[in-house]
Design an enzyme around this catalytic site. Structure first.
Site, PDB file in Angstrom:
ATOM      1  N   GLU A  79      34.526  49.811  34.252  1.00  0.00           N
ATOM      2  CA  GLU A  79      33.859  49.143  35.369  1.00  0.00           C
ATOM      3  C   GLU A  79      32.364  49.459  35.390  1.00  0.00           C
ATOM      4  O   GLU A  79      31.547  48.592  35.738  1.00  0.00           O
ATOM      5  CB  GLU A  79      34.533  49.555  36.675  1.00  0.00           C
ATOM      6  CG  GLU A  79      35.924  48.930  36.820  1.00  0.00           C
ATOM      7  CD  GLU A  79      36.703  49.445  38.012  1.00  0.00           C
ATOM      8  OE1 GLU A  79      37.216  48.626  38.787  1.00  0.00           O
ATOM      9  OE2 GLU A  79      36.793  50.681  38.161  1.00  0.00           O
ATOM     10  N   GLU A  83      44.651  51.083  35.220  1.00  0.00           N
ATOM     11  CA  GLU A  83      45.001  51.634  36.531  1.00  0.00           C
ATOM     12  C   GLU A  83      46.435  51.366  36.960  1.00  0.00           C
ATOM     13  O   GLU A  83      47.040  52.178  37.676  1.00  0.00           O
ATOM     14  CB  GLU A  83      44.039  51.092  37.591  1.00  0.00           C
ATOM     15  CG  GLU A  83      42.664  51.742  37.594  1.00  0.00           C
ATOM     16  CD  GLU A  83      41.685  51.095  36.632  1.00  0.00           C
ATOM     17  OE1 GLU A  83      40.496  51.411  36.698  1.00  0.00           O
ATOM     18  OE2 GLU A  83      42.129  50.266  35.797  1.00  0.00           O
TER      19      GLU A  83
END
Length: 688
Positions: A103, A123
């Protein structure tokens, strides 16, 4: 210092430094925020180059912080700050960039990666969704379908694949230098992801992702939530999507599934040789494997994958050819799936010798026997190995049930012997039970753990008993299932109940896959020592007598038509009913909840005994065995974590009801009673 800043002319260099993988904890977030604050006063900068110290860019957020409230500065705000910064940032991806690391890279204006590094948003494997823009920025950058492929599965991609899909802009062996030399024109035209249009809707890709998640990640919340977030990017403004993603992340990270998955994650990372084992391991660059059947060939291939030189031994020329063919079959499958290329296949073949002459293994520092489950056969194999191998070579047995102390008794120096219990298919399954016999030396154990590390297995130390950790729990699971089968259920009802619990398949379909004759042979081995007061269910014996051995014979607990698939078989239902009538059993209906409760409680009770006896060193080890070896749902955290979730008082209360029904099979483990009396959890218990 978790984040360093230096300036050289018009370029600033920001390095993340939190060994070993640059996890993004509070200190690193504070460091990155400090850099953003500092940049407001810097003049004349044309670029900020973000990279990681060591061999990682950044491997995501620090999951150890997830059990506590989120503390500012938050990563999503830092990512937004990088993206909105007046000075363009360049991600110099020198190593793995996962989760929050990916990210951060998405926040940068330009991304340069070293070939071979991995990028991804894993995740969902921790029971959460990306929380710093991953579900919103990635589909805008690479499109809906490839973003779904990455985010919903959690699987990373190589830098090369990332470049092809547009996730990274360039590859370089030295990404920092490449970032420094990047032309101002190229950097000036690089677009921020926040300025990119929303991706086109792709209903087919969304539907396919939902089906895949339902099949491969059944009952898990995070994958489906991630799909929703990605799908919504086609119509939702970025700011709204980021807010929805962040709220989902915060909601999920304190949930039961996320806690359980974090437990397994940290247990797997901690799986290594115990602290007291300080002996030096022996050499394992050359390994002999005895037995070229399915298990032996799988072990040999796992060794070849790890770069070992392998001698695969059989009894005669025909056995040699079968063994070679078995390894070649695995090689061919790996080639077909793209796991290796032709050059890799040839390299593996070059390191493999298949022979019926034990002398060809004379230089091996370790030998693993994977021969037939017979004490006489094991003794014969170890005696032949002892005659040709160096006197300090370690001798390992892959037995699933036999007494390793007795196996070792045929060797002049039993300290050389230990158990290395692989799970089929050995080149795929991650669990490795390292079994410590009464006289196994620390050197032998250290060698086993070193091999497990080289093979990238999850090693668990076990003591000697019938079935060690995993198969002993499995035996009790099957016994409880057989009792329910005799007393009122069908195999498919029991299987369905356990699939709903989270197993990929129930106990009877699993038996069909492995073969009913294997368990039958083990039961015959136990006949002489079986407790006469313990109820014995003969239904599986009748199945074998009828020739119903499972998939390999086209019929087991289910029938298997030639066209594929499986079918419930009324013949089996009739066989079960006949056995119940013969035993004078008045069958009754069981609900799915009753079935699940009985089978799970049986495993918990047996596992508590294994822990109290010191066969397992910790409840965490039992969790690893049940998850990585026996299909216990990872999102429940493993058997003992699940037991602590239920609570010892509840477990004992339910066991007492069953103990009244059968005081032998359901005798409550004293450890569970101790946990109730002291308030201690199973996870906190350590054998004395």
């Amino acid at each position: 210092m978790s984040v360093s800043f230096r300036r050289e002319g018009a370029a600033a260099f920001v390095e993340m430094n939190n060994p070993p993988v640059n996890a993004i904890g509070l200190a690193m977030r504070e460091g990155l925020q400090s850099v953003l604050d500092r940049l407001a006063g810097e003049e004349g900068l044309t670029r900020v180059i973000l990279t990681g110290a060591g061999r990682a860019f950044a491997a995501g957020g620090d999951a150890r912080e997830f059990d506590a409230p989120a503390v500012a500065p938050h990563l999503n705000d830092i990512v937004a700050g990088i993206e909105q910064c007046a000075v363009p940032w360049i991600a110099a991806i020198n190593g793995v960039a996962l989760g929050g690391g990916c990210e951060l890279a998405l926040a940068c204006r330009y991304r340069i990666a070293r070939p071979g590094v991995q990028l991804g948003l894993p995740e969902v494997g921790l029971g959460v969704v990306p929380g710093s823009g991953g579900t919103q920025r990635l589909p805008r950058l690479i499109g809906m379908k490839p973003a779904l492929d990455m985010i919903a599965t959690g699987k990373p991609v190589s830098a090369e694949a990332a470049e092809r899909m547009g996730l990274v802009d360039a590859l370089s062996d030295d990404p920092v230098t490449a970032a420094l030399e990047l032309g101002a024109g190229v950097l000036g035209t690089a677009q921020r992801i926040c300025d990119m249009p929303a991706p086109e809707a792709d209903d087919a890709a969304v539907a396919a992702a939902r089906v895949t998640a339902a099949r491969k990640q059944a009952q898990q919340i995070a994958p489906q939530r991630a799909i929703e977030l990605v799908a919504a990017t086609a119509a939702r403004p970025l700011a709204d999507g980021l807010a929805a993603e962040r709220q989902s992340f915060l909601d999920l990270r304190t949930g039961d599934q996320a806690r359980a998955l974090r437990h397994v994650f940290f247990a797997e990372r901690a799986a290594k040789a115990p602290d007291w084992l300080t002996a030096q391991p022996g050499p394992t660059d050359r390994v002999a494997v005895v037995g070229g059947g399915t298990m032996g060939a799988g072990i040999a291939y796992a060794l070849l994958n790890a770069g070992k030189t392998v001698t695969l031994l059989e009894t005669d020329a025909a056995g040699v050819e079968r063994a070679r063919a078995n390894v070649e079959k695995i090689l061919s499958a790996s080639l077909k799936r793209g796991l290796i290329d032709a050059e890799g296949a040839e390299a593996r073949r070059a390191r493999l010798t298949v022979s019926d002459d034990y002398a060809t293994a004379a230089q091996a520092g370790l030998a693993i026997e994977a021969a037939f489950e017979s004490m006489e056969v094991k003794h014969a194999v170890l005696s032949r190995l002892e005659a040709v191998l160096p006197p300090d070579a370690v001798l390992a047995t892959n037995t699933s049930y036999l007494d390793i102390d007795e196996i070792a008794s045929c060797v002049a120096d039993p300290s050389r012997v230990l158990g290395l219990h692989f799970f089929a298919p050995a080149h795929i399954m991650k669990l490795l039970e390292i079994v410590r016999a009464a006289r196994s030396s620390d050197h032998a154990l250290a060698t086993g753990f070193a091999l497990g590390r080289d093979l990238r297995k999850v090693p668990v130390l076990a003591g000697v008993c019938d079935g060690f950790i995993g198969n002993r729990i499995l035996a009790r699971y099957r016994e409880a299932a057989d009792t329910v089968l005799m007393d009122g259920a069908t195999p498919w009802e029991i299987d369905a109940a356990m699939v709903e619990f989270g197993y990929a398949m129930g106990p009877y379909e699993a038996q069909d896959l492995s073969g009913l004759d294997i368990a039958f042979a083990n039961r015959r081995r136990q006949d002489a020592t079986r407790d006469p007061n313990r109820r014995y269910i003969p239904i599986a014996d009748r199945m074998v007598e009828c020739g119903r051995l499972g998939r390999k014979t086209g019929a087991g607990w289910y029938s298997y038509p030639e066209g594929g698939g499986k079918a419930e078989d009324p013949t089996v239902a009739e066989l079960v009913q006949n056995a119940a009538r013969a035993a004078g059993v008045a069958r009754r209906d069981y609900t799915a909840d009753e079935i699940r409760e009985r089978l799970v409680l049986a495993m918990i009770n047996e596992a508590a005994e294994i822990l109290s006896e010191g066969i397992a060193q910790s409840a965490r080890d039992i969790d690893l065995v049940t998850v990585f070896g026996y299909g216990f749902p990872r999102w429940r955290g493993g058997l003992m974590f699940h037991a602590d979730t239920l609570g010892a008082p509840h477990v004992v209360e339910r066991l007492r009801a069953l103990e009244a029904e059968d005081p032998v099979a359901w005798k409550i483990s004293p450890l569970l009673l101790e946990c109730v009396a002291t308030g201690q959890t199973l996870g906190a218990f350590r054998p004395g």
